[in-house]
Design an enzyme around this catalytic site. Sequence first.
Site, PDB file in Angstrom:
ATOM      1  N   HIS A  84      17.146 127.485 -72.079  1.00 52.76           N
ATOM      2  CA  HIS A  84      17.913 128.650 -71.648  1.00 52.76           C
ATOM      3  C   HIS A  84      18.317 129.557 -72.810  1.00 52.76           C
ATOM      4  O   HIS A  84      18.639 129.108 -73.906  1.00 52.76           O
ATOM      5  CB  HIS A  84      19.174 128.202 -70.900  1.00 52.76           C
ATOM      6  N   HIS A  99       3.652 131.571 -81.929  1.00 49.40           N
ATOM      7  CA  HIS A  99       2.908 130.478 -81.288  1.00 49.40           C
ATOM      8  C   HIS A  99       3.804 129.245 -81.255  1.00 49.40           C
ATOM      9  O   HIS A  99       4.211 128.739 -82.303  1.00 49.40           O
ATOM     10  CB  HIS A  99       1.626 130.179 -82.063  1.00 49.40           C
TER      11      HIS A  99
END
Length: 217
Positions: A139, A148
């Site tokens: 979250h 990446h």
Amino acid sequence: MSKPVIIIGAGGHAKVLAESLLRGDQTILGFTDPDASATLFEGIPYLGTDAIIFEHRPEEILLVNGLGSVGDNRTRQAMFSSFTAKAYRFTRVIHPSAIISHIEVEMGSGCQILAGALINPGARLGNNIIINSHAVVEHDCRIGDHVHISPGAIICGNCTIDDMAYIGASSTLKQGVNIGKGAIIAAGAVVINDVPSYTLMAGVPAQQKHQLQGGVK
């Protein structure tokens, strides 16, 4: 109706993306690669080098950035920027098994969310990023452009990852840490403190190993 896509590249990452697109019934026009002998899957034709893309108007097609990265995201960034500067658009690739919250998640252009990945509420994902297989973005994380996040990495809540950073396979970022631009987190590392830009971190807990230039040693 969705526009047909052209995949740039024919390496392992491009194959993973092609499989995700086919699962979603996306029309793949073909792929480009400097190597004329390159192949993807049967039925996906080789079109030529990247220059062939310019035979299609930007409004006719969508692009998929099939270039992978192992620590150095500059090639992916350069590819993305060169085509977007000419008004071409990169489509998102989201594997059907990825779990993405419907609550306050934002995704930029060309995001790639692969098999088994989890994106939880409040996450903000930048342009041209890879959230690889079974990675977790918790979250309220902020993920910059051209990042990446490798397979199995866990990004705990409220973390910030700046542009061009590389997060290695099965690494863990403690809640609330900040990863600087172009930093590299080695596979399996556990990051418990903020990481400066262009720094290589490795170990448990992660420690600085090298100062980097432009994201590479």
